[in-house]
Motif scaffolding. Structure first.
Motif, PDB file in Angstrom:
ATOM      1  N   ARG A   1      44.112  49.853  29.242  1.00 40.29           N
ATOM      2  CA  ARG A   1      44.090  49.124  30.526  1.00 40.29           C
ATOM      3  C   ARG A   1      44.865  47.620  30.380  1.00 40.29           C
ATOM      4  O   ARG A   1      44.369  47.002  29.443  1.00 40.29           O
ATOM      5  N   LEU A   2      45.095  47.116  31.473  1.00 41.18           N
ATOM      6  CA  LEU A   2      45.505  45.691  31.501  1.00 41.18           C
ATOM      7  C   LEU A   2      44.813  45.176  32.711  1.00 41.18           C
ATOM      8  O   LEU A   2      45.255  45.669  34.096  1.00 41.18           O
ATOM      9  N   VAL A   3      44.086  44.069  32.650  1.00 41.37           N
ATOM     10  CA  VAL A   3      43.281  43.381  33.605  1.00 41.37           C
ATOM     11  C   VAL A   3      44.224  42.141  33.936  1.00 41.37           C
ATOM     12  O   VAL A   3      44.362  41.546  33.000  1.00 41.37           O
ATOM     13  N   VAL A   4      44.587  41.917  35.403  1.00 40.22           N
ATOM     14  CA  VAL A   4      45.078  40.521  35.408  1.00 40.22           C
ATOM     15  C   VAL A   4      44.326  39.966  36.815  1.00 40.22           C
ATOM     16  O   VAL A   4      43.866  40.681  37.484  1.00 40.22           O
ATOM     17  N   LYS A   5      44.465  38.544  36.861  1.00 42.81           N
ATOM     18  CA  LYS A   5      44.178  38.002  38.105  1.00 42.81           C
ATOM     19  C   LYS A   5      45.587  37.428  38.709  1.00 42.81           C
ATOM     20  O   LYS A   5      46.241  36.819  38.182  1.00 42.81           O
ATOM     21  N   ILE A   6      45.743  37.581  39.968  1.00 41.16           N
ATOM     22  CA  ILE A   6      46.974  37.190  40.518  1.00 41.16           C
ATOM     23  C   ILE A   6      46.661  35.968  41.513  1.00 41.16           C
ATOM     24  O   ILE A   6      45.932  36.310  42.357  1.00 41.16           O
TER      25      ILE A   6
ATOM     26  N   ARG B   1      38.821  43.298  44.022  1.00 46.58           N
ATOM     27  CA  ARG B   1      38.690  41.984  44.797  1.00 46.58           C
ATOM     28  C   ARG B   1      39.024  40.696  43.985  1.00 46.58           C
ATOM     29  O   ARG B   1      39.453  41.115  42.853  1.00 46.58           O
ATOM     30  N   ALA B   2      39.255  39.713  44.805  1.00 46.66           N
ATOM     31  CA  ALA B   2      39.404  38.284  44.126  1.00 46.66           C
ATOM     32  C   ALA B   2      40.762  38.213  43.187  1.00 46.66           C
ATOM     33  O   ALA B   2      40.549  37.729  42.290  1.00 46.66           O
ATOM     34  N   GLY B   3      41.635  38.922  43.605  1.00 47.92           N
ATOM     35  CA  GLY B   3      42.968  38.872  43.209  1.00 47.92           C
ATOM     36  C   GLY B   3      43.063  39.668  41.782  1.00 47.92           C
ATOM     37  O   GLY B   3      44.163  39.558  41.031  1.00 47.92           O
ATOM     38  N   ARG B   4      42.092  40.391  41.302  1.00 46.25           N
ATOM     39  CA  ARG B   4      41.947  41.207  40.435  1.00 46.25           C
ATOM     40  C   ARG B   4      42.990  42.621  40.507  1.00 46.25           C
ATOM     41  O   ARG B   4      42.740  43.065  41.458  1.00 46.25           O
ATOM     42  N   VAL B   5      43.612  42.714  39.448  1.00 40.76           N
ATOM     43  CA  VAL B   5      44.655  44.100  39.572  1.00 40.76           C
ATOM     44  C   VAL B   5      44.478  44.845  38.179  1.00 40.76           C
ATOM     45  O   VAL B   5      44.419  44.191  37.169  1.00 40.76           O
TER      46      VAL B   5
ATOM     47  N   ALA C   1      35.567  44.264  35.313  1.00 44.39           N
ATOM     48  CA  ALA C   1      37.049  43.981  35.644  1.00 44.39           C
ATOM     49  C   ALA C   1      37.142  43.019  36.817  1.00 44.39           C
ATOM     50  O   ALA C   1      37.807  42.217  36.851  1.00 44.39           O
ATOM     51  N   ASN C   2      36.040  42.850  37.647  1.00 43.87           N
ATOM     52  CA  ASN C   2      36.158  41.937  38.681  1.00 43.87           C
ATOM     53  C   ASN C   2      35.589  40.540  38.283  1.00 43.87           C
ATOM     54  O   ASN C   2      35.693  39.736  39.201  1.00 43.87           O
TER      55      ASN C   2
ATOM     56  N   ARG D   1      44.062  38.726  31.778  1.00 42.54           N
ATOM     57  CA  ARG D   1      42.524  38.546  31.566  1.00 42.54           C
ATOM     58  C   ARG D   1      42.091  39.401  30.581  1.00 42.54           C
ATOM     59  O   ARG D   1      41.149  39.060  29.498  1.00 42.54           O
ATOM     60  N   PHE D   2      42.829  40.695  30.293  1.00 43.29           N
ATOM     61  CA  PHE D   2      42.292  41.672  29.516  1.00 43.29           C
ATOM     62  C   PHE D   2      43.157  42.583  28.981  1.00 43.29           C
ATOM     63  O   PHE D   2      44.004  43.390  29.892  1.00 43.29           O
ATOM     64  N   VAL D   3      43.383  43.278  27.994  1.00 42.57           N
ATOM     65  CA  VAL D   3      44.112  44.250  27.513  1.00 42.57           C
ATOM     66  C   VAL D   3      43.416  45.129  26.272  1.00 42.57           C
ATOM     67  O   VAL D   3      42.938  44.490  25.524  1.00 42.57           O
ATOM     68  N   GLY D   4      43.175  46.345  26.645  1.00 44.60           N
ATOM     69  CA  GLY D   4      42.476  47.027  25.796  1.00 44.60           C
ATOM     70  C   GLY D   4      42.636  48.502  26.015  1.00 44.60           C
ATOM     71  O   GLY D   4      43.154  49.248  26.859  1.00 44.60           O
ATOM     72  N   THR D   5      41.942  49.202  25.198  1.00 42.58           N
ATOM     73  CA  THR D   5      41.703  50.992  25.457  1.00 42.58           C
ATOM     74  C   THR D   5      40.690  51.034  26.375  1.00 42.58           C
ATOM     75  O   THR D   5      40.200  49.981  27.047  1.00 42.58           O
TER      76      THR D   5
END
Length: 99
Positions: free
Chosen positions: A68-73, A54-58, A96-97, A83-87
């Motif tokens: 894992r890579l977390v972005v906000k679009i 939700r809220a544009g997070r992928v 992640a939200n 927003r985040f990159v890591g194991t």
């Protein structure tokens, strides 16, 4: 798409512990730079392994699901914020939200 904070990707991939993530992260970056995502469906069409939150997070799986890579679009402005990159273990310690 315009990617904000690609230095996070490079810094993570240049770390000797995560060198195997560098090329997959750069490949992801090239795909995203060439994309024109108007919404979550466009992301899924382009990169099927993406998990839309939700809220544009992928969340993207990187290097065969090792990282894992977390972005906000912001789809209106065509901007992707790293927003985040890591194991996976590091990913399990974040929300992640909200990150």
């Amino acid at each position: 798409m315009r990617v904000i904070a690609p230095s996070k990707l490079k810094r993570f991939g240049m770390d000797p512990r995560y060198r195997d993530a560098f090329e997959p992260l750069m490949a992801w970056y090239r795909v995203v730079k060439a994309a024109d995502w108007s919404g979550p469906a466009a992301v899924k069409e382009s990169l099927r392994s993406a998990s839309v939150l939700r809220a544009g997070r992928v969340v993207f799986n990187i290097a065969g699901n090792k990282y894992r890579l977390v972005v906000k679009i912001n789809y209106d402005y065509r901007v992707v914020y790293v927003r985040f990159v890591g194991t996976h273990a590091q990913y399990d310690t974040i929300d992640a939200n909200t990150i």
